[in-house]
Design an enzyme around this catalytic site. Sequence first.
Site, PDB file in Angstrom:
ATOM      1  N   ARG A 168       0.843  -1.204   0.000  1.00  0.00           N
ATOM      2  CA  ARG A 168       0.000   0.000   0.000  1.00  0.00           C
ATOM      3  C   ARG A 168       0.878   1.254   0.000  1.00  0.00           C
ATOM      4  O   ARG A 168       0.560   2.245  -0.673  1.00  0.00           O
ATOM      5  CB  ARG A 168      -0.942  -0.022   1.195  1.00  0.00           C
ATOM      6  CG  ARG A 168      -2.011  -1.103   1.091  1.00  0.00           C
ATOM      7  CD  ARG A 168      -2.692  -1.356   2.416  1.00  0.00           C
ATOM      8  NE  ARG A 168      -3.346  -0.162   2.919  1.00  0.00           N
ATOM      9  CZ  ARG A 168      -3.856  -0.062   4.151  1.00  0.00           C
ATOM     10  NH1 ARG A 168      -3.777  -1.091   4.989  1.00  0.00           N
ATOM     11  NH2 ARG A 168      -4.426   1.042   4.550  1.00  0.00           N
ATOM     12  N   CYS A 196      -0.498   7.047   8.284  1.00  0.00           N
ATOM     13  CA  CYS A 196      -0.964   5.758   7.767  1.00  0.00           C
ATOM     14  C   CYS A 196      -2.067   6.032   6.759  1.00  0.00           C
ATOM     15  O   CYS A 196      -1.898   6.900   5.911  1.00  0.00           O
ATOM     16  CB  CYS A 196      -1.417   4.840   8.917  1.00  0.00           C
ATOM     17  SG  CYS A 196      -2.671   5.564   9.994  1.00  0.00           S
ATOM     18  N   ARG A 197      -3.177   5.335   6.837  1.00  0.00           N
ATOM     19  CA  ARG A 197      -4.313   5.608   5.946  1.00  0.00           C
ATOM     20  C   ARG A 197      -5.262   6.622   6.573  1.00  0.00           C
ATOM     21  O   ARG A 197      -5.726   7.542   5.934  1.00  0.00           O
ATOM     22  CB  ARG A 197      -5.028   4.290   5.647  1.00  0.00           C
ATOM     23  CG  ARG A 197      -6.538   4.329   5.416  1.00  0.00           C
ATOM     24  CD  ARG A 197      -6.963   4.651   4.025  1.00  0.00           C
ATOM     25  NE  ARG A 197      -8.417   4.463   3.918  1.00  0.00           N
ATOM     26  CZ  ARG A 197      -9.000   3.356   3.474  1.00  0.00           C
ATOM     27  NH1 ARG A 197      -8.270   2.331   3.099  1.00  0.00           N
ATOM     28  NH2 ARG A 197     -10.308   3.264   3.398  1.00  0.00           N
ATOM     29  N   LYS A 198      -5.547   6.438   7.880  1.00  0.00           N
ATOM     30  CA  LYS A 198      -6.530   7.321   8.521  1.00  0.00           C
ATOM     31  C   LYS A 198      -6.161   7.700   9.954  1.00  0.00           C
ATOM     32  O   LYS A 198      -7.028   8.095  10.726  1.00  0.00           O
ATOM     33  CB  LYS A 198      -7.919   6.693   8.472  1.00  0.00           C
ATOM     34  CG  LYS A 198      -8.015   5.276   9.035  1.00  0.00           C
ATOM     35  CD  LYS A 198      -9.411   4.705   8.778  1.00  0.00           C
ATOM     36  CE  LYS A 198      -9.530   3.269   9.253  1.00  0.00           C
ATOM     37  NZ  LYS A 198     -10.843   2.676   8.928  1.00  0.00           N
ATOM     38  N   GLY A 199      -4.891   7.542  10.314  1.00  0.00           N
ATOM     39  CA  GLY A 199      -4.456   7.966  11.647  1.00  0.00           C
ATOM     40  C   GLY A 199      -4.658   6.930  12.729  1.00  0.00           C
ATOM     41  O   GLY A 199      -4.619   7.264  13.912  1.00  0.00           O
ATOM     42  N   VAL A 200      -4.872   5.671  12.354  1.00  0.00           N
ATOM     43  CA  VAL A 200      -5.078   4.607  13.341  1.00  0.00           C
ATOM     44  C   VAL A 200      -3.788   3.823  13.582  1.00  0.00           C
ATOM     45  O   VAL A 200      -3.204   3.877  14.650  1.00  0.00           O
ATOM     46  CB  VAL A 200      -6.239   3.671  12.942  1.00  0.00           C
ATOM     47  CG1 VAL A 200      -6.317   2.472  13.883  1.00  0.00           C
ATOM     48  CG2 VAL A 200      -7.559   4.435  12.980  1.00  0.00           C
ATOM     49  N   THR A 201      -3.317   3.100  12.548  1.00  0.00           N
ATOM     50  CA  THR A 201      -2.120   2.283  12.782  1.00  0.00           C
ATOM     51  C   THR A 201      -0.866   3.140  12.959  1.00  0.00           C
ATOM     52  O   THR A 201       0.139   2.661  13.484  1.00  0.00           O
ATOM     53  CB  THR A 201      -1.898   1.240  11.665  1.00  0.00           C
ATOM     54  OG1 THR A 201      -1.662   1.896  10.423  1.00  0.00           O
ATOM     55  CG2 THR A 201      -3.095   0.308  11.559  1.00  0.00           C
ATOM     56  N   SER A 230      -3.778  11.766   7.632  1.00  0.00           N
ATOM     57  CA  SER A 230      -2.965  10.735   6.989  1.00  0.00           C
ATOM     58  C   SER A 230      -3.204  10.647   5.472  1.00  0.00           C
ATOM     59  O   SER A 230      -3.563  11.629   4.830  1.00  0.00           O
ATOM     60  CB  SER A 230      -3.169   9.392   7.696  1.00  0.00           C
ATOM     61  OG  SER A 230      -2.413   9.362   8.897  1.00  0.00           O
TER      62      SER A 230
END
Length: 297
Positions: A187, A248-253, A275
Site C-alpha cells: 500500500r 498511515c491511511r486514517k491515523g489509526v495504525t 494521513s
Amino acid sequence: MVQQVLYRALVSTKWLAESVRAGKLGPGLRVLDASWYSPGTREARKEYLERHVPGASFFDIEECRDKASPYEVMLPSEAGFADYVGSLGISNDTHVVVYDGDDLGSFYAPRVWWMFRVFGHRTVSVLNGGFRNWLKEGHPVTSEPSRPEPAIFKATLNRSLLKTYEQVLENLESKRFQLVDSRAQGRYLGTQPEPDAVGLDSGHIRGSVNMPFMDFLTEDGFEKSPEELRAMFEAKKVDLAKPLIATCRKGVTACHIALAAYLCGKPDVAIYDGSWFEWFHRAPPETRVSQGKGGKS
C-alpha cells in the site's frame, strides 16, 4: 535535560486479570474494548455484547470522532471527547486500559491510547497481547454490559502530539520532522490497493519511510521488546532523538509507531490525523509517490 518519567504504556493480561479478580475496576480503573473491523467482516459491538473483559465498556471509534469531517476517523473536539469518555465513567484520575479483539493482538487500541494522551490524559495503557491472549490464557469473560457511573473529564488538547495537513506540507520543505508510514509495504509503494476504498489510490507522502505496524508485534500478538523496537527504527535510519511524525491511511495504525517509540523512551511522536486519505485528496500530485499506475498516484 531532566529525564521524563513515562507512565507504563503496556499492562499484562496477568496484571489486569488480578485487578479484575481483586475488584479494582471502578472510578480509579476503567477498561475499554476499542475493537473495530472493516464492514462485512466482524461486528465489534455485537462481539462485545457476547463476551468481553468483566467490567469493560465499549469504546465506539465511530462515535468518538469528528463526524462533520470529510476525512476518516478524525479527532473529535475537546468537549466531544470529554463528554464521550465521561459517559464511560472516566475522570482525569482514572487509569484507563484499552484493548481490542483483533487477531493480530492489537489494532485499534493504540489509537485510543493516543487519543487519551493527545487530550491530556497521562494514565492510559494498552493491554499487551489484547483480547486474543486474554482468551487464550483462559481469563474470565462476561456478556454483562458495564454501566459505569458517569464522571467529569476535562480534555485539554496537546497540539504537539498532533499534526495537520498544512504542517506536514510545510515539513516537505523544512524537513524538521522525520515522517514514517505504518501501512503494509504494498500500500505504501502503491502496488497493492487500499482496502475498502473508493476513489483512493495507494502510495505514500514524498519523503516518508515505511515501517509496517504489524512488524512491531510478535506472532503471538504481543508488543516486541524495546531492544527489538529500537533495532527496527535504527534499521530504517529513523533517529528517535529527532522529531517524528507518524502517518498511515486514517491515523489509526500510525499510533502503533507512537506506541513503539514511547516504549523506547520517546513520548513525543506526533500523529498526522488525516494521513494518506486526506493527503491523497488535498496534496499537490508531485507530493504523492506511487509505483502503481505509472508513477505518481
